[in-house]
Design an enzyme around this catalytic site. Sequence first.
Site, PDB file in Angstrom:
ATOM      1  N   ASN A  11      38.073 -21.068  -1.584  1.00 44.88           N
ATOM      2  CA  ASN A  11      37.886 -20.134  -0.466  1.00 44.88           C
ATOM      3  C   ASN A  11      39.185 -20.092   0.343  1.00 44.88           C
ATOM      4  O   ASN A  11      39.482 -21.004   1.097  1.00 44.88           O
ATOM      5  CB  ASN A  11      36.712 -20.622   0.398  1.00 44.88           C
ATOM      6  CG  ASN A  11      36.542 -19.808   1.667  1.00 44.88           C
ATOM      7  OD1 ASN A  11      37.133 -18.737   1.817  1.00 44.88           O
ATOM      8  ND2 ASN A  11      35.726 -20.316   2.579  1.00 44.88           N
ATOM      9  N   LYS A  29      39.939 -18.170   2.739  1.00 45.57           N
ATOM     10  CA  LYS A  29      39.731 -17.746   4.136  1.00 45.57           C
ATOM     11  C   LYS A  29      40.766 -16.687   4.522  1.00 45.57           C
ATOM     12  O   LYS A  29      41.165 -15.892   3.667  1.00 45.57           O
ATOM     13  CB  LYS A  29      39.764 -18.966   5.064  1.00 45.57           C
ATOM     14  CG  LYS A  29      38.800 -20.060   4.583  1.00 45.57           C
ATOM     15  CD  LYS A  29      38.516 -21.136   5.594  1.00 45.57           C
ATOM     16  CE  LYS A  29      37.551 -22.147   4.991  1.00 45.57           C
ATOM     17  NZ  LYS A  29      37.147 -23.188   5.919  1.00 45.57           N
ATOM     18  N   HIS A  83      28.731 -18.314   4.865  1.00 53.24           N
ATOM     19  CA  HIS A  83      29.658 -19.402   5.195  1.00 53.24           C
ATOM     20  C   HIS A  83      29.476 -19.755   6.674  1.00 53.24           C
ATOM     21  O   HIS A  83      29.224 -18.879   7.500  1.00 53.24           O
ATOM     22  CB  HIS A  83      31.102 -18.969   4.915  1.00 53.24           C
ATOM     23  CG  HIS A  83      32.059 -20.111   5.052  1.00 53.24           C
ATOM     24  ND1 HIS A  83      32.512 -20.541   6.270  1.00 53.24           N
ATOM     25  CD2 HIS A  83      32.612 -20.932   4.131  1.00 53.24           C
ATOM     26  CE1 HIS A  83      33.315 -21.582   6.091  1.00 53.24           C
ATOM     27  NE2 HIS A  83      33.390 -21.840   4.796  1.00 53.24           N
ATOM     28  N   GLU A 131      31.444 -20.319   8.986  1.00 52.24           N
ATOM     29  CA  GLU A 131      32.293 -19.572   9.927  1.00 52.24           C
ATOM     30  C   GLU A 131      31.700 -18.193  10.217  1.00 52.24           C
ATOM     31  O   GLU A 131      31.811 -17.680  11.325  1.00 52.24           O
ATOM     32  CB  GLU A 131      33.730 -19.488   9.371  1.00 52.24           C
ATOM     33  CG  GLU A 131      34.433 -20.838   9.482  1.00 52.24           C
ATOM     34  CD  GLU A 131      35.458 -21.131   8.396  1.00 52.24           C
ATOM     35  OE1 GLU A 131      35.944 -20.205   7.739  1.00 52.24           O
ATOM     36  OE2 GLU A 131      35.757 -22.337   8.208  1.00 52.24           O
ATOM     37  N   GLU A 144      27.605 -27.157   2.622  1.00 55.12           N
ATOM     38  CA  GLU A 144      28.822 -27.450   3.372  1.00 55.12           C
ATOM     39  C   GLU A 144      28.459 -27.957   4.765  1.00 55.12           C
ATOM     40  O   GLU A 144      28.181 -27.154   5.670  1.00 55.12           O
ATOM     41  CB  GLU A 144      29.677 -26.182   3.522  1.00 55.12           C
ATOM     42  CG  GLU A 144      30.159 -25.620   2.206  1.00 55.12           C
ATOM     43  CD  GLU A 144      31.408 -24.770   2.414  1.00 55.12           C
ATOM     44  OE1 GLU A 144      32.437 -25.075   1.800  1.00 55.12           O
ATOM     45  OE2 GLU A 144      31.360 -23.811   3.203  1.00 55.12           O
ATOM     46  N   GLY A 191      37.220 -28.390   7.067  1.00 51.81           N
ATOM     47  CA  GLY A 191      38.541 -28.317   7.676  1.00 51.81           C
ATOM     48  C   GLY A 191      38.860 -29.476   8.601  1.00 51.81           C
ATOM     49  O   GLY A 191      39.834 -29.432   9.354  1.00 51.81           O
ATOM     50  N   SER A 239      36.162 -30.417   3.145  1.00 49.33           N
ATOM     51  CA  SER A 239      37.276 -31.352   2.946  1.00 49.33           C
ATOM     52  C   SER A 239      37.302 -31.975   1.548  1.00 49.33           C
ATOM     53  O   SER A 239      37.609 -33.155   1.386  1.00 49.33           O
ATOM     54  CB  SER A 239      37.275 -32.436   4.027  1.00 49.33           C
ATOM     55  OG  SER A 239      37.466 -31.855   5.308  1.00 49.33           O
TER      56      SER A 239
HETATM   57  P1  PGA Z   1      37.741 -27.137   3.638  1.00 51.79           P
HETATM   58  O1  PGA Z   1      36.851 -25.812   3.740  1.00 51.79           O
HETATM   59  O2  PGA Z   1      37.818 -27.532   2.184  1.00 51.79           O
HETATM   60  O3  PGA Z   1      39.061 -26.749   4.207  1.00 51.79           O
HETATM   61  O4  PGA Z   1      37.032 -28.180   4.447  1.00 51.79           O
HETATM   62  C1  PGA Z   1      35.708 -25.634   2.929  1.00 51.79           C
HETATM   63  C2  PGA Z   1      35.080 -24.296   3.213  1.00 51.79           C
HETATM   64  O5  PGA Z   1      35.026 -23.893   4.387  1.00 51.79           O
HETATM   65  O6  PGA Z   1      34.605 -23.594   2.291  1.00 51.79           O
END
Ligand code: PGA
Length: 251
Positions: A9, A11, A96, A98, A168, A174, A213
């Site tokens: 992803n 983003k 997601h 976000e 997740e 992140g 992460s």
């Molecule tokens: P990350 O993000 O691996 O940077 O923690 C995962 C995601 O949001 O899909």
Amino acid sequence: MRSFLVAGNWKMHGDSAGIKQLLSELLKALPAEPGIDIAVFPPAVYLAQVAAEMAATPVAVGAQNVCAQAGPGAYTGEISAAMLTDVGCQYVLVGHSERRSLYGESSQLVAEKAKAALTAGLIPVVCVGESEAQRDEGQTLEVISSQLVAVFAALTAAELKKIVVAYEPVWAIGTGKTASPEQAQEVHGFIRALFAKQDEALANELRILYGGSVKANNAATLFAQADIDGGLVGGASLDAQEFSAICRAAE
Ligand code: PGA
């Protein structure tokens, strides 16, 4: 037998030149015939470019979002599932964290987006996960269950067979704070059991990705868990060496 899926992803990162370079590094670093499914999820404006460049490779392409309305129609700023299929997408992320937290997407809307994706022939990767406060309050399983109930209500049994779920935990995205393999497995096992209540065979075939992460140095232990069938990778998917190492850990 469930085949692993590693999904990157991206983003809201990248530009045309940077993406071209990332893809060329990725193709060099990945095995020519990976024994797993691999997909990247670029920002929407680069989907056609990435799909064209990845057409003859083992790397599939997905979008990060989709309109819940099938359209075409008066939905300014939206992109339909049919348009995503048209430019070469096979997957789309829905729900997601976000999108849920920054753009107010409800579980109901997420389920409608999954339905729209399936109708156009896309595989929705339905993301679920609890916040840190919810985990601290002991509400993790309840939160996951309520996010999935909306999906069970919206999709037919035949449609449920086609989806991918990504667990997740919001506190792990992140932040560098990966869920421990045991914490992740507990929720993955719970998700599979929820699907088993709908249909046992479907639950056995369901791919459940872990995200939050995921890095080259923790992927193998996460992927060794019984109910983890791959990863949804954010930050580490922007680095070809790191992402390909995660793909190799899944092989
Ligand atoms: P990350 O993000 O691996 O940077 O923690 C995962 C995601 O949001 O899909």
